[in-house]
Design a protein around this motif. Structure first.
Motif, short mmCIF file in Angstrom:
data_model
loop_
_atom_site.label_atom_id
_atom_site.label_comp_id
_atom_site.label_asym_id
_atom_site.label_seq_id
_atom_site.Cartn_x
_atom_site.Cartn_y
_atom_site.Cartn_z
N LEU A 196 0.84 -1.20 0.00
CA LEU A 196 0.00 0.00 0.00
C LEU A 196 0.88 1.25 0.00
N ASN B 117 -7.00 9.68 -2.97
CA ASN B 117 -7.26 9.29 -1.59
C ASN B 117 -8.47 8.39 -1.45
N SER B 118 -9.57 8.74 -2.15
CA SER B 118 -10.75 7.89 -1.98
C SER B 118 -10.53 6.53 -2.65
N THR C 195 -7.62 4.97 -2.72
CA THR C 195 -6.79 4.21 -1.78
C THR C 195 -7.64 3.64 -0.64
N GLN C 196 -8.59 4.44 -0.17
CA GLN C 196 -9.46 3.94 0.90
C GLN C 196 -10.21 2.69 0.46
N ALA C 197 -10.81 2.76 -0.73
CA ALA C 197 -11.59 1.63 -1.22
C ALA C 197 -10.67 0.43 -1.48
N LEU C 198 -9.49 0.71 -2.02
CA LEU C 198 -8.52 -0.34 -2.30
C LEU C 198 -8.12 -1.05 -1.01
N ALA C 199 -7.82 -0.27 0.02
CA ALA C 199 -7.37 -0.86 1.28
C ALA C 199 -8.45 -1.74 1.89
N VAL C 200 -9.68 -1.28 1.84
CA VAL C 200 -10.77 -2.08 2.39
C VAL C 200 -10.90 -3.38 1.61
#
Lengths: 439, 439
Positions: free
Chosen positions: A250, A314-315, A317-322
């Protein structure tokens, strides 16, 4: 302290916990290590190697410091699974020379384990466990345990096999101690024993040990023959490694390894990722380049480009991380992919609207440019929506195609989001250029 | 299956592993759960609650479904540490009502543990362990073990105390089994027992259990009085939680929780972070706004803004991740901070030069703009250097000030890097504007 005072050194050193001895061993100079090899028996050194967290590639250097016979003897005193980990770092000739110096039985066990593929249950299991035939009594089981205890990696679970060496049950030492001495093992064993296949992925094994709160998990082949066990201390390391791995990816580093002692090694790991992103970033640059006409006329538009691209990134990355973490921990296994995507679409839409309203208000108040504010707001809303959706769709697709979603998704998603968000923003700006305040 | 056939249901259901029963329990409808409460004893239900990974806030709902006496009885059958975890989710009146319904001894133990602060060793320890006086023999120790085994959370380590209940040693069950029955415990115990203070951070406890490969760690107060133990299954969850936590923060989500079943809950977690970044992004936008004069004249400059800001952001994230992970795993504990910073500065410089050379070549070939290429290259070199340095300096500083570096550093570093990189880029461009190809 090291002035030849063998006895004093041994006494103090051996009183330390093996982990602390290992830390000392690693920190000290090669000269002192040579003395350690003289003062400690191979068995005592093996204990240090067991608990240490020596980097795998360093094993080779340490072994080369030692006399070959001494090294071979030390390896044979290690638990088989750890001995195999060490040997895997060496080349074929070295492995063969060490194995020929060991006693036959030990060498045989190691040879068997050397063949399992990395990251499978077989590669992390040990063959030093205790088995008991199903028709023994608790008393005879305890006798077997007493003799095997010194060499087994764990004696807290005892595995029960039938005459064909097939796994039929498990008994914990706790149950053995509580039980009456004349009871048959068959009557107290748990015959719904959980096991994993030797070819199963080590992360699956780790998750199951974690979920079921076990201390050890038996490893079998397709015919239920008991081949080995995986113990809880090994799986802690597997889970830790896996988490660090996802984290590194990440962050865009191939391998977060803070023990890199020099800047060149660290730069070598980080630069490739930055270069990939630079190349992909050129796409974005070319895209903006196509809109220079618009930017020349309304230069303030350029001010918001990083804001919009950044928010989309940023949004995403958030979705990717989840999604990546969900895949890793199998949290969403039984939920259908469609449901997940629909939910993420909803999240993207809501988040997009909230941020858009906020940004329109902020720019209007701050800069007094309502038309520009509307334009930026619209671009932010659409790009958060698209970024959230692609951030969850792409990793799921990668996972479906058996590509590691953590490593492959990052640069794609970032670039895709940059391109889409800038296209929307400058596209809208060009379309409505008549309405904009020409500077 | 659920057609009132109590016996069949019980037989099949109880044959499952407790974890699978828990999964079924959570997935099923409230109506079926009502039937489960009728069919299972509180003790059997307690086993489900032990192994389940029920989200903490859901405990309250489940308990409210049950009859109060039944719930109290169930809680009293749980291991004390888990019972405390459940009760912590409830409000004061509920806790008191459950505690008054339990037997006095159990309630007392729970009350004692309820007072420890979150994230300390005290909050994850259990008081159900086995202690043996130092002057007993192995035989009498085994007798004590047999009686205590059913209620203790682990019997694989036995803790040895003196007459003042101070911890003096530890014996593994393995050693007890190997030892001769008449040996004194004092002679076989390990008197260099490792222990943690009740107020120690749970992550420290977890790391030590992991490093020393232990199954349990005793928890003491300042006078070495033994208060409880932390077992390995609890620390796996601690390490997992910690890793997820760092990961969430890097991704800019307060809490990655893939079990969020609706879009609003997910949006609520993600939007605040995006809003913070939007506000900070406005700083960057204002900065660019100051250079509109330059951009109007040379619009192609705008094309590379996202590339430069993005690269600075990426290298900052890399350095940040290495620093945060290093702090979490204590890898760099004995290395001086200055050495780390000097190394990171070196890494930043090398990476910066590599990327700059690359980008100059790429832009020159692609767009044929050598002057612009030089400008972008210079900006990229300086901003990678600054970003890498701030990415490692800021988390170290935060850690020093006892602020969680993972959560606080992200937005600061991103904004700082954006501002600095754009300032360098557009500043240089404005200075050398005479040399640039006016569009």
């Amino acid at each position: 302290l090291e002035e030849e005072r063998i006895h004093e050194f041994r006494e103090q050193f051996l009183a330390l916990h093996a982990y602390d001895r290992a830390v000392f061993y690693e920190k000290t100079t090669p000269e002192i290590r040579q003395q350690i090899y003289l003062y400690l028996s191979p068995k005592e050194l093996a204990e240090i190697f067991e608990t240490s967290e020596i980097q795998e590639h360093e094993y080779r250097d340490y072994l080369e410091e030692m006399d070959t016979t001494y090294a071979a003897e030390m390896i044979s005193y290690m638990f088989v699974d750890n001995a195999v980990d060490v040997l895997k770092e060496l080349n074929r000739t070295q492995v063969i020379s060490y194995l020929t110096l060991m006693n036959e039985e030990e060498a045989e066990q190691i040879r068997a384990l050397l063949h399992y593929e990395e990251h499978t249950a077989g590669s992390i299991m040990t063959t030093e466990f205790v088995t008991i035939p199903e028709n023994s009594t608790v008393r005879s089981a305890m006798t077997i345990l007493k003799t095997e205890a010194p060499s087994a990696e764990t004696i807290y679970y005892v595995f029960i096999v039938n005459e064909n060496n097939r796994l039929t049950g498990v008994v914990s030492l706790r149950d053995l101690i509580i039980a009456d001495e004349d009871t048959l093992i068959r009557d107290i064993m748990n015959d719904r024993v959980m096991s994993v296949l030797v070819s199963d992925d080590q992360e699956d094994v780790a998750r199951r040990i974690q979920d079921y709160n076990l201390l050890a998990m038996p490893v079998v082949d397709f015919q239920q023959h008991l081949l080995g066990i995986v113990t809880v201390d090994d799986i802690i390391d597997v889970l830790d490694e896996e988490a660090s791995d996802d984290y590194s990816k990440l962050a865009g580093v191939v391998d977060i390894d803070t023990t890199d002692k020099n800047s060149f090694a660290a730069a070598k790991k980080r630069a490739p990722w930055l270069i990939i992103l630079l190349v992909l970033g050129m796409l974005t640059a070319s895209l903006i380049d196509m809109f220079t006409g618009t930017i020349e006329k309304v230069a303030i538009l350029a001010a918001f480009i990083p804001l919009i691209a950044g928010t989309a990134g940023n949004s995403g990355t958030q979705a990717l991380a989840v999604a990546v973490r969900g895949i890793a921990t199998r949290d969403n296994e039984d939920e259908s992919r469609w449901k997940l995507l629909v939910r993420e679409a909803g999240t993207g839409l809501i988040t997009g609207i909230i941020c858009a309203v906020f940004v329109v208000a902020l720019i209007t108040i701050w800069k007094g440019e309502f038309i520009i504010a509307l334009l930026v707001g619209a671009a932010i809303m659409v790009s958060i929506f698209v970024a959230t959706l692609s951030g969850s769709f792409i990793p799921l697709l990668m996972h479906r195609l058996n590509i590691d979603p953590a490593v492959a998704s990052g640069p794609f998603i970032t670039t895709l989001n940059d391109v889409i968000s800038i296209l929307i923003y400058l596209g809208l700006a060009t379309t409505f250029i008549d309405k904009l305040p020409i500077s």
